[in-house]
Structure formats: structure tokens, C-alpha cells
Design an enzyme around this catalytic site. Structure first.
Site, PDB file in Angstrom:
ATOM      1  N   HIS A 156      20.448  -2.649 -33.721  1.00  0.00           N
ATOM      2  CA  HIS A 156      21.531  -3.619 -33.713  1.00  0.00           C
ATOM      3  C   HIS A 156      21.027  -4.970 -33.215  1.00  0.00           C
ATOM      4  O   HIS A 156      21.612  -6.001 -33.456  1.00  0.00           O
ATOM      5  CB  HIS A 156      22.679  -3.106 -32.842  1.00  0.00           C
ATOM      6  CG  HIS A 156      23.973  -3.733 -33.206  1.00  0.00           C
ATOM      7  ND1 HIS A 156      25.095  -3.637 -32.469  1.00  0.00           N
ATOM      8  CD2 HIS A 156      24.305  -4.504 -34.260  1.00  0.00           C
ATOM      9  CE1 HIS A 156      26.065  -4.309 -33.040  1.00  0.00           C
ATOM     10  NE2 HIS A 156      25.609  -4.843 -34.129  1.00  0.00           N
TER      11      HIS A 156
ATOM     12  N   HIS B 184      25.584 -11.782 -37.527  1.00  0.00           N
ATOM     13  CA  HIS B 184      26.979 -11.937 -37.107  1.00  0.00           C
ATOM     14  C   HIS B 184      27.369 -13.387 -37.356  1.00  0.00           C
ATOM     15  O   HIS B 184      26.512 -14.268 -37.374  1.00  0.00           O
ATOM     16  CB  HIS B 184      27.146 -11.599 -35.623  1.00  0.00           C
ATOM     17  CG  HIS B 184      26.686 -10.206 -35.299  1.00  0.00           C
ATOM     18  ND1 HIS B 184      25.468  -9.937 -34.731  1.00  0.00           N
ATOM     19  CD2 HIS B 184      27.271  -9.012 -35.515  1.00  0.00           C
ATOM     20  CE1 HIS B 184      25.332  -8.630 -34.590  1.00  0.00           C
ATOM     21  NE2 HIS B 184      26.407  -8.033 -35.060  1.00  0.00           N
TER      22      HIS B 184
ATOM     23  N   HIS C  10      25.511  -4.542 -41.847  1.00  0.00           N
ATOM     24  CA  HIS C  10      26.053  -3.390 -41.111  1.00  0.00           C
ATOM     25  C   HIS C  10      26.233  -2.176 -42.022  1.00  0.00           C
ATOM     26  O   HIS C  10      26.124  -1.046 -41.574  1.00  0.00           O
ATOM     27  CB  HIS C  10      27.348  -3.770 -40.385  1.00  0.00           C
ATOM     28  CG  HIS C  10      27.112  -4.642 -39.178  1.00  0.00           C
ATOM     29  ND1 HIS C  10      26.970  -6.010 -39.276  1.00  0.00           N
ATOM     30  CD2 HIS C  10      26.946  -4.345 -37.864  1.00  0.00           C
ATOM     31  CE1 HIS C  10      26.743  -6.511 -38.062  1.00  0.00           C
ATOM     32  NE2 HIS C  10      26.728  -5.526 -37.186  1.00  0.00           N
TER      33      HIS C  10
ATOM     34  N   HIS D   9      37.525  -6.835 -35.265  1.00  0.00           N
ATOM     35  CA  HIS D   9      36.208  -6.263 -34.957  1.00  0.00           C
ATOM     36  C   HIS D   9      35.717  -6.635 -33.560  1.00  0.00           C
ATOM     37  O   HIS D   9      35.346  -5.767 -32.774  1.00  0.00           O
ATOM     38  CB  HIS D   9      35.180  -6.690 -36.025  1.00  0.00           C
ATOM     39  CG  HIS D   9      33.767  -6.551 -35.579  1.00  0.00           C
ATOM     40  ND1 HIS D   9      33.021  -7.611 -35.107  1.00  0.00           N
ATOM     41  CD2 HIS D   9      32.960  -5.467 -35.477  1.00  0.00           C
ATOM     42  CE1 HIS D   9      31.817  -7.182 -34.757  1.00  0.00           C
ATOM     43  NE2 HIS D   9      31.746  -5.882 -34.973  1.00  0.00           N
TER      44      HIS D   9
ATOM     45  N   HIS E 246      35.396  -4.274 -29.955  1.00  0.00           N
ATOM     46  CA  HIS E 246      34.155  -4.149 -29.166  1.00  0.00           C
ATOM     47  C   HIS E 246      34.458  -4.338 -27.682  1.00  0.00           C
ATOM     48  O   HIS E 246      34.111  -3.504 -26.841  1.00  0.00           O
ATOM     49  CB  HIS E 246      33.130  -5.201 -29.596  1.00  0.00           C
ATOM     50  CG  HIS E 246      32.187  -4.723 -30.660  1.00  0.00           C
ATOM     51  ND1 HIS E 246      31.133  -3.884 -30.393  1.00  0.00           N
ATOM     52  CD2 HIS E 246      32.137  -4.966 -31.984  1.00  0.00           C
ATOM     53  CE1 HIS E 246      30.463  -3.638 -31.515  1.00  0.00           C
ATOM     54  NE2 HIS E 246      31.062  -4.275 -32.510  1.00  0.00           N
TER      55      HIS E 246
ATOM     56  N   PHE F  64      26.417  -7.051 -27.947  1.00  0.00           N
ATOM     57  CA  PHE F  64      25.659  -6.460 -29.046  1.00  0.00           C
ATOM     58  C   PHE F  64      24.365  -5.780 -28.611  1.00  0.00           C
ATOM     59  O   PHE F  64      23.952  -4.809 -29.222  1.00  0.00           O
ATOM     60  CB  PHE F  64      25.386  -7.497 -30.143  1.00  0.00           C
ATOM     61  CG  PHE F  64      26.632  -7.892 -30.888  1.00  0.00           C
ATOM     62  CD1 PHE F  64      27.614  -6.959 -31.176  1.00  0.00           C
ATOM     63  CD2 PHE F  64      26.819  -9.198 -31.304  1.00  0.00           C
ATOM     64  CE1 PHE F  64      28.773  -7.319 -31.858  1.00  0.00           C
ATOM     65  CE2 PHE F  64      27.982  -9.568 -31.983  1.00  0.00           C
ATOM     66  CZ  PHE F  64      28.951  -8.630 -32.258  1.00  0.00           C
TER      67      PHE F  64
ATOM     68  N   HIS G 212      32.162   0.819 -36.771  1.00  0.00           N
ATOM     69  CA  HIS G 212      31.635   0.079 -37.915  1.00  0.00           C
ATOM     70  C   HIS G 212      31.892   0.763 -39.248  1.00  0.00           C
ATOM     71  O   HIS G 212      31.958   0.099 -40.283  1.00  0.00           O
ATOM     72  CB  HIS G 212      30.169  -0.300 -37.716  1.00  0.00           C
ATOM     73  CG  HIS G 212      30.078  -1.660 -37.120  1.00  0.00           C
ATOM     74  ND1 HIS G 212      30.105  -2.797 -37.889  1.00  0.00           N
ATOM     75  CD2 HIS G 212      30.078  -2.056 -35.828  1.00  0.00           C
ATOM     76  CE1 HIS G 212      30.104  -3.847 -37.078  1.00  0.00           C
ATOM     77  NE2 HIS G 212      30.088  -3.429 -35.831  1.00  0.00           N
TER      78      HIS G 212
HETATM   79 CU1  C2O Z   1      26.698  -5.985 -35.136  1.00  0.00          CU
HETATM   80 CU2  C2O Z   1      30.123  -4.688 -34.307  1.00  0.00          CU
HETATM   81  O1  C2O Z   1      28.581  -5.800 -34.595  1.00  0.00           O
END
Ligand code: C2O
Length: 423
Positions: free
Chosen positions: A19, A34, A43, A165, A169, A186, A199
Site C-alpha cells: 500500500h 491517491h 487498488h 472511502h 479509513h 495509509f 477496498h
Molecule cells: Cu490506498 Cu483506502 O487507500
């Protein structure tokens, strides 16, 4: 199953670091994934290889990652299997209060609101509707802004990437940790197995978006289509894959189960009576914001609309977009601000109201090897055609825009506001 050596790219920690791939394992291939148009395709490939690796290591070629459909009525909480401390899917670094059946908040600011369950659900559904059908009307609005060689890394994220989204997180991570670890930042998000289920639902949103209206389609820009990413596959070999090859999930061997979508009709409704609204439009803000402005408290500005009284056909061809530009902050801060139209902070606008145009949300992202990348400059694009129809403002010469900081107060500045059109 025996543990893989620490340097095997397929092991859990290495997969979590993917990631942050461009920080760790492949530093020469730095691409930010992002807040630009690579968010969905990158992703998707990340999930794809993770799924292949798990399938190979467990000897089950049909293995499929589950999706956490937080947009459904039964799914608006942390799925209980992840909350069981005896499960390998459990992670200690999650918010202690946000355990099932606590409802997820798509508008999460870092503190829990005082809404009833019915209100929270209503807001979540209306946020989904808005991010899909209003703020996600065109490829740029939904998938994110173009990012080509030599461009600044964060030209602007897509609607669903921004919200919910990013909010999900932060909501999942542990607020007592400096960066809401694990999910709230992240570099650590991949250490919580729920990132893959989160995701998978984001990936499902991309598929749904293309299915739900004729106008929803991918970019046909060859710079986007030809871009490639590096991943380790199930045999630990480094492979290069392109955006163009992941546009249909069927090509990657999967489809999403059809489940109920409760937000398809959840169009936000105006809070202010149209008369009050008209009055607020003729009002000037008490102080016109002077840009650039650091968001210490709400700021308002009036903005002239380049085109007024557009026909139905014109509206269908081009979406009117309110752009908050020159948003600057340090990458490792959780930032959230709301944008409301033709209303002021004292009107008590909530995300269920039409006057709420959307939010900017930044999930912190540290770069260990690239200090110079720590300052972010990005923008927020909000589709306002439906909003203006709903609040009766479509024939006005201008709009009153109010920006309300919610998290990272005083740590973010805004360069200006503009109205543009997007096909
Ligand atoms: Cu790389 Cu949920 O983000």
C-alpha cells in the site's frame, strides 16, 4: 500453513507495505495512487494480487476476498467476524467505540455525532446517493483528476474516494493513536485485514458506477489506459500490469454478487424553505473570504456562475462543477472540511440536506523516503447541477459558498473557488 520468510513479497507485512509500495519496495517507480485518476485501477490490481496470493498459499484457487458493503443496511458497522479477538482477521488497533453494532459514519470528523440510528442511516444513504449521482457524474468527478508524467501528484481525488472511502479509513482506526492507526493512515492501513474488505467494496462501487447509468463510463484517455504498475504475483514474481487490462472485473476472473442497494432513491432534500433560501442568496456573507485563507473557522464567499438558465440538454451534456482549489496541508494530517451552498454555518446543515455540497477528506499518508512530498496541494470538485435544482437556485447569477472546517482546523488553507463544467 508455514510462515513465509520476512522478505517474501507475499507475506502479510510485505503485502501491507504494498500500500506504500512506492515508499518501500520499488522506490524508483514512484506514482501517487491517491487523489488522482489511478485510485480505482491501482487498488483493483492490489486486491487482485492479494487474492491470487492467498488463493495460492491456501491451495484454494477459487478463493475470493469478501467485500464489506457498508453501504447496505446490514453492513453499516464493523463486520463481526473482524471484531472477534480470536480471529486472524482481528486487529487491536481499531477504535474501541466503533465496535458492532455501533453505526459507521460516512461523514466522520474524528468525533462521534449525536444522531439517532435512523438519522445516521439516513445521512449515510444520502451521502452515497450524492457521491454517486451528483458528485460522481463524469469520469473526472468519479474517478479523479488527470495525473500525467511531470504533473503535481495530487490533482484531485474522485467523489467516493473522498467520501466515504477516507472517512471509513479514519472511523475504523484507533483515535487514541497519533495517526488513527491502523486504518486511519495509509502506511499502516494494510496491517488491518479489513482494508481488503473495505477496498473490495470500493472496487465494487467502480463496477456499480459503470452499471448504473449510461453516462458513467471510464476515461478513454490513452495516458490513463496505458499507465502500468508493478506488483508481485502469487509466485512472488514481479509483473507489470496496465490500467487498460483491469477495466472489467470479468477479465480478472470475478464479479460482485448482486446485493440490495438501499441508497438508489436517497436523494438529499433541501433543509431551508425555498423562500428562506432565496433570502439567504440575496444576503452577502458578513465577511467575504480573502483567498488564500487558512481554515480556522467557517469562511463564506459569493461566486458568480458563468452560465445561468441552462437547458435540460446542456445540463445533461455538462455538469456544473464547484471547484475548491489550492487546498494545501501537510500530508500526515487528518483533514476534513464541508462545503455548503446558499446556507451558512448557523443553518445547521447536515449531510442529509441538499445544501450540503460535499466534503474534502484527507487520510494521512506519510512518506518516509520523500520528505519533499510532504506538502500536498490538491482540489475538490463537486457537481452542483442537481443541488441547485433542488434548492431552487438554478436561475441565480451566483452562489453563496461556505466552507466549514471539521478536522485539522488551522492546518489547511484554500486558494480559491471557481465554477467550471465537466463532460
Ligand atoms: Cu490506498 Cu483506502 O487507500
Amino acid at each position: 500453513m508455514k510462515a513465509l520468510p520476512a522478505d517474501d513479497p507475499r507475506n502479510f507485512v510485505q503485502q501491507a507495505n504494498v500500500h506504500c509500495v512506492h515508499c518501500d519496495s520499488i522506490p524508483d517507480n514512484y506514482i501517487q495512487v491517491h487523489q488522482n485518476w489511478f485510485f480505482f485501477p491501482w487498488h483493483r490490481w492490489y486486491l487482485y494480487f492479494n487474492e491470487r496470493i492467498l488463493g495460492k498459499l491456501t491451495g484454494d484457487d477459487s478463493f475470493a476476498l469478501p467485500f464489506w458493503n457498508w453501504d447496505s443496511l446490514g453492513g453499516m458497522m464493523l463486520p463481526s467476524i473482524y471484531a472477534d479477538p480470536t480471529s486472524p482477521l482481528y486487529d487491536k488497533l481499531r477504535d474501541a467505540k466503533h465496535q458492532p453494532p455501533f453505526l459507521v459514519d460516512f461523514d466522520y470528523n474524528g468525533t462521534d455525532p449525536n444522531f439517532t440510528a435512523a438519522q445516521q442511516i439516513d445521512h449515510n444513504l444520502k451521502i452515497m446517493y450524492r457521491q454517486f449521482f451528483c458528485n460522481g457524474k463524469t469520469p473526472m468527478l468519479f474517478l479523479g483528476s488527470a495525473y500525467r508524467g511531470g504533473d503535481q501528484t495530487n490533482p484531485g481525488g474522485g467523489s467516493v474516494e473522498n467520501m466515504p472511502h477516507n472517512n471509513v479509513h479514519t472511523w475504523t482506526g484507533d483515535r487514541t493513536h497519533p495517526n488513527f492507526e491502523d486504518m486511519g493512515t495509509f502506511y499502516a492501513a494494510g496491517r488491518d485485514p479489513i482494508v481488503f474488505a473495505h477496498h473490495a467494496n470500493i472496487d465494487r462501487m467502480w463496477s456499480l458506477w459503470k452499471k448504473l447509468t449510461r453516462k458513467h463510463r471510464d476515461f478513454n484517455d490513452s495516458d490513463w489506459l496505458k499507465t502500468s504498475f508493478l506488483f508481485h504475483d502469487e509466485n512472488a514474481d514481479l509483473v507489470r500490469v496496465t490500467v487498460k487490462d483491469c477495466l472489467k472485473t470479468q477479465w480478472l476472473g470475478y464479479t460482485y454478487q448482486d446485493v440490495k442497494i438501499p441508497w438508489l432513491e436517497a436523494r438529499p432534500t433541501p433543509k431551508l424553505a425555498k423562500a428562506k433560501n432565496a433570502a439567504s442568496r440575496s444576503l452577502k456573507p458578513t465577511a467575504e473570504a480573502q483567498f488564500p485563507v487558512t481554515l480556522e473557522s467557517p469562511v463564506s464567499a459569493t461566486l458568480k456562475r458563468p452560465k445561468v438558465g441552462r437547458s435540460r440538454k446542456e445540463k445533461e451534456e455538462e455538469e456544473e462543477v464547484l471547484i475548491v482549489e489550492g487546498i494545501e496541508f501537510e500530508r500526515d494530517h487528518f483533514i476534513k472540511f464541508d462545503v455548503i451552498v446558499n446556507a451558512t454555518e448557523s443553518d445547521g446543515i447536515t449531510p442529509g440536506d441538499s445544501e450540503f455540497a460535499g466534503s474534502f477528506v484527507n487520510t494521512p499518508h506519510q512518506h518516509r523516503h520523500r520528505k519533499e512530498e510532504n506538502k500536498v496541494k490538491t482540489r475538490l470538485c463537486l457537481g452542483i447541477t442537481d443541488l441547485l435544482e433542488d434548492i431552487g437556485g438554478e436561475d441565480d447569477d451566483g452562489v453563496l459558498v461556505t466552507i466549514v472546517p471539521k478536522a485539522g482546523i488551522g492546518k489547511v488553507s484554500v486558494g480559491g473557488l471557481r465554477i467550471d463544467f465537466s463532460k
